[in-house]
Structures are given as structure tokens and as C-alpha cells.
Design a protein around this motif. Structure first.
Motif, PDB file in Angstrom:
ATOM      1  N   UNK A  58      11.050  -6.397  -0.227  1.00  0.00           N
ATOM      2  CA  UNK A  58       9.840  -7.151  -0.549  1.00  0.00           C
ATOM      3  C   UNK A  58       8.752  -6.171  -0.947  1.00  0.00           C
ATOM      4  N   UNK A  59       8.131  -6.438  -2.102  1.00  0.00           N
ATOM      5  CA  UNK A  59       6.961  -5.682  -2.546  1.00  0.00           C
ATOM      6  C   UNK A  59       5.744  -6.536  -2.226  1.00  0.00           C
ATOM      7  N   UNK A  60       4.885  -6.076  -1.332  1.00  0.00           N
ATOM      8  CA  UNK A  60       3.770  -6.897  -0.882  1.00  0.00           C
ATOM      9  C   UNK A  60       2.444  -6.194  -0.984  1.00  0.00           C
ATOM     10  N   UNK A  61       1.381  -6.996  -0.921  1.00  0.00           N
ATOM     11  CA  UNK A  61       0.031  -6.448  -0.902  1.00  0.00           C
ATOM     12  C   UNK A  61      -0.860  -7.338  -0.050  1.00  0.00           C
ATOM     13  N   UNK A  84      11.652  -1.435   7.863  1.00  0.00           N
ATOM     14  CA  UNK A  84      10.691  -0.354   7.648  1.00  0.00           C
ATOM     15  C   UNK A  84       9.697  -0.790   6.581  1.00  0.00           C
ATOM     16  N   UNK A  85       8.461  -0.281   6.692  1.00  0.00           N
ATOM     17  CA  UNK A  85       7.431  -0.580   5.712  1.00  0.00           C
ATOM     18  C   UNK A  85       6.829   0.734   5.224  1.00  0.00           C
ATOM     19  N   UNK A  86       6.817   0.915   3.923  1.00  0.00           N
ATOM     20  CA  UNK A  86       6.057   2.027   3.356  1.00  0.00           C
ATOM     21  C   UNK A  86       4.659   1.495   3.080  1.00  0.00           C
ATOM     22  N   UNK A  87       3.691   1.946   3.865  1.00  0.00           N
ATOM     23  CA  UNK A  87       2.307   1.497   3.782  1.00  0.00           C
ATOM     24  C   UNK A  87       1.562   2.397   2.803  1.00  0.00           C
ATOM     25  N   UNK A  88       0.947   1.785   1.772  1.00  0.00           N
ATOM     26  CA  UNK A  88       0.201   2.542   0.758  1.00  0.00           C
ATOM     27  C   UNK A  88      -1.224   2.014   0.724  1.00  0.00           C
ATOM     28  N   UNK A  89      -2.190   2.884   0.950  1.00  0.00           N
ATOM     29  CA  UNK A  89      -3.595   2.481   0.973  1.00  0.00           C
ATOM     30  C   UNK A  89      -4.141   2.413  -0.452  1.00  0.00           C
ATOM     31  N   UNK A 116       8.676  -1.980  11.731  1.00  0.00           N
ATOM     32  CA  UNK A 116       8.326  -3.271  12.324  1.00  0.00           C
ATOM     33  C   UNK A 116       8.957  -3.451  13.697  1.00  0.00           C
ATOM     34  N   UNK A 117       9.871  -2.569  14.079  1.00  0.00           N
ATOM     35  CA  UNK A 117      10.574  -2.744  15.348  1.00  0.00           C
ATOM     36  C   UNK A 117       9.974  -1.914  16.471  1.00  0.00           C
ATOM     37  N   UNK A 118       8.889  -1.197  16.196  1.00  0.00           N
ATOM     38  CA  UNK A 118       8.197  -0.422  17.218  1.00  0.00           C
ATOM     39  C   UNK A 118       6.720  -0.782  17.219  1.00  0.00           C
ATOM     40  N   UNK A 128     -10.453  -4.153   3.125  1.00  0.00           N
ATOM     41  CA  UNK A 128      -9.333  -3.236   2.910  1.00  0.00           C
ATOM     42  C   UNK A 128      -8.321  -3.848   1.952  1.00  0.00           C
ATOM     43  N   UNK A 129      -7.551  -2.971   1.374  1.00  0.00           N
ATOM     44  CA  UNK A 129      -6.452  -3.429   0.524  1.00  0.00           C
ATOM     45  C   UNK A 129      -5.315  -2.412   0.639  1.00  0.00           C
ATOM     46  N   UNK A 130      -4.120  -2.902   0.925  1.00  0.00           N
ATOM     47  CA  UNK A 130      -2.989  -2.002   1.034  1.00  0.00           C
ATOM     48  C   UNK A 130      -1.717  -2.699   0.556  1.00  0.00           C
ATOM     49  N   UNK A 131      -0.766  -1.882   0.170  1.00  0.00           N
ATOM     50  CA  UNK A 131       0.536  -2.385  -0.275  1.00  0.00           C
ATOM     51  C   UNK A 131       1.580  -2.054   0.781  1.00  0.00           C
ATOM     52  N   UNK A 132       2.606  -2.886   0.864  1.00  0.00           N
ATOM     53  CA  UNK A 132       3.751  -2.651   1.735  1.00  0.00           C
ATOM     54  C   UNK A 132       5.032  -2.807   0.922  1.00  0.00           C
TER      55      UNK A 132
END
Length: 319
Positions: A58-61, A84-89, A116-118, A128-132
């Protein structure tokens, strides 16, 4: 790709800010995943989530006045999410938090891998605005050994792989939906590979850490031979394989597994040598063509094209 949008603007207009936020969070927990949010006290509540599915990814924002996000043990138990999520600010304020015993803080354009499991905490500014980029746990862990060691490490905004990943995801989101299973699988694999490079889970250091015994020693020997002889225009995988008494196929395979081919590695070594020489004032009297030849290039036009593509300027401009 069609985006799914979940926005506060679609909530009933007669509700006050507190009621709108409460309803938005209830829907979020029921439909997306269990997270406890807090909002800015200075700005009216606003929040929008965009999500595009690429196969299992999933590409999210997220954008809005969400100021704090918390995922505790009870949240993890509620929904069982373990990706897992790659968080991009993508905003102007820093996003800071903690996971796996590490504190992280990412500024504009920077990123961090989280799970997401921890238990997870994240705080930002009033807006704020970020992508996952969300990847199922089994996919990422089967692709990269010990990827959990990369959690909560800050990834610089100028990370080359991160820039490529962002451009590739933007390209997918802007284009038509992928229908072919082969294309979906290819896009999924490309994103996972790029995340591996972005986080350091893939590449020479990761390969050396993940390998054991003879295979690790052979990879190191191949890399050493390449570093020692890359400026020789005649260097080849066949030559290196012969010197180390390995098969050519074995050399190609082990290098490809570590993240880059023989030709890609040699080109990068040569370009980095040329860049260092061009930036050294002691070489000001040398012609660009001489530097190119000393770095292993026999075709000056090819050198100029590769240099510009790699560094975004001409060799003379870099000097």
C-alpha cells in the motif's frame, strides 16, 4: 491507480471539532488500523488519508492537523497488523518518535523504517504530512535477513535509492491501474528491492553481514579485486573469475545477489574516482579527458554521458 481517500471533509458538517475528530478516529480504527491520535489545539481538525494498493503493498499518505500518533500493545492486539512501514516526511516540521529502543527524528524528505507489530510513538507539529509505504512482514523479512535491525534509523533526504523509490511510487500512482499479474508482481518486487537499498538491508554491507563462511569470503575477494583493478580498461568478470579460480557465472550471481552487477559496480568505482580527481585542486592542470582515462574510461563521450547521468552535471561543471 485509483486512490482510496478517507477525509475529514466527508464527515457530517453539523458536528463540532471534537465530535468530528472522535468519529474520524473511530472509523480509522474500524477500517484502517488501530492507532491512537491526538490533534493540534491551535488549528481546526483536518485529516486526509490517501491509499493506493500495489498488489499486497500500500502506498499511502496522511495530511492534516494530527499532531501525535501512538500504537501500543492493545492496539496491536486489536487489529493484528504486523507489516513494515517506510515513513517519509513530506512536511516542514520534524516527525519524532521511538521504536525498538531507538529514538528517531526525520525532517523534510527524510525517512525511517518502522513496524506495525511493535509499540510506536510519533509526534509532529500543528500541521503535518507524511507518506507510508506499507509492506507485509513476511514479504520484507523473506527478502532481507535481519531487516528488523534497520528499524527507526534515519534515512537522509539525499539518499539516492530513496529518491528513486519516491519517483517510482509517484509514477505508479499517476498511471493507469496495473491489470497484468506479471506487472503487479514486477512493481511489487521493484518497490521491495528499493526499500532494501534505502534502509541498507540490501547491498554490499548487508550481504557481507548476512553471508557466512566461504561465500562471504569469496564475495569480499571479488570486491577487493574490483576495487584494486577497476581503472584497468581491460578488467572483466572473466578476468576476476580466472584470478580467483571461480566460474564466471558464480561471480555474476554473487554480485547480483548483493545488489549490483559487475558492470554497475565497475562504472560506479570509475565515476567516483573521476569525481574525486575533478574536485581535487591539485589536478586543475589536467584535462578532463586525462582524468577520464586514468579512471578507466576509454571513450570520453561515454564518460561524459555517464557522469552527467550519475551526478547531474558535466565533468567540467563538477570541477
Amino acid at each position: 491507480m485509483k486512490k482510496n481517500v478517507f477525509s475529514s471533509v466527508d464527515l457530517p458538517g453539523h458536528l463540532d471539532d471534537g465530535a468530528r475528530f472522535s468519529l474520524w478516529q473511530d472509523i480509522h480504527v474500524a477500517e484502517i488500523w488501530s492507532v491512537e491520535y491526538a490533534i493540534s489545539r491551535k488549528l481546526p481538525f483536518a485529516a486526509a488519508i490517501e491509499a493506493t494498493a500495489i498488489g499486497p503493498l500500500v502506498l499511502g499518505q496522511m495530511a492534516g492537523t494530527i499532531q501525535h500518533a501512538s500504537r501500543k500493545a492493545r492496539n496491536i492486539a486489536d487489529d493484528g497488523r504486523d507489516g513494515y512501514l517506510l515513513l517519509i516526511n513530506n512536511g516542514d516540521t520534524r516527525l519524532s518518535g521511538a521504536q525498538a529502543g531507538r529514538d528517531y527524528s526525520v525532517g523534510r524528505g527524510e525517512a525511517a523504517l518502522v513496524s506495525a507489530s511493535e509499540a510506536l510513538e510519533m509526534s509532529g507539529g500543528d500541521s503535518n504530512i507524511w507518506a507510508n509505504i506499507v509492506v507485509p512482514r513476511d514479504i520484507l523479512e523473506s527478502a532481507f535477513a535481519h531487516v528488523e535491525d534497520r528499524l527507526a534509523l534515519t534515512i537522509a533526504a539525499d539518499n539516492e535509492a530513496l529518491g528513486m523509490l519516491r519517483r517510482y511510487c509517484n509514477f505508479l500512482e499517476a498511471g493507469p491501474a496495473l491489470v497484468s499479474p506479471d506487472l503487479v508482481a514486477h512493481a511489487t518486487q521493484t518497490i521491495v528491492d528499493l526499500i532494501g537499498l534505502v534502509t541498507g538491508a540490501k547491498g554490499e554491507p548487508a550481504e557481507l553481514a548476512g553471508l557466512r563462511g566461504l561465500r562471504a569470503a569469496r564475495l569480499q575477494a571479488i570486491l577487493d579485486k574490483m576495487r584494486d583493478n577497476f581503472a584497468d580498461p581491460a578488467i572483466s568478470a572473466q578476468q576476476v573469475a580466472h584470478q580467483l579460480r571461480l566460474s564466471v557465472r558464480y561471480v555474476h550471481d554473487i554480485l547480483q545477489e548483493s545488489g549490483a552487477s559487475f558492470a554497475e559496480r565497475i562504472l560506479e568505482l570509475r565515476l567516483q574516482r573521476a569525481l574525486r580527481m575533478l574536485c581535487d585542486r591539485r589536478n586543475d592542470r589536467m584535462r578532463v579527458s586525462e582524468i577520464a582515462l586514468l579512471s578507466g574510461f576509454s571513450d570520453i563521450s561515454y564518460f561524459n554521458r555517464c557522469f552527467r547521468r550519475r551526478f547531474g552535471s558535466t565533468p567540467s561543471g563538477a570541477r
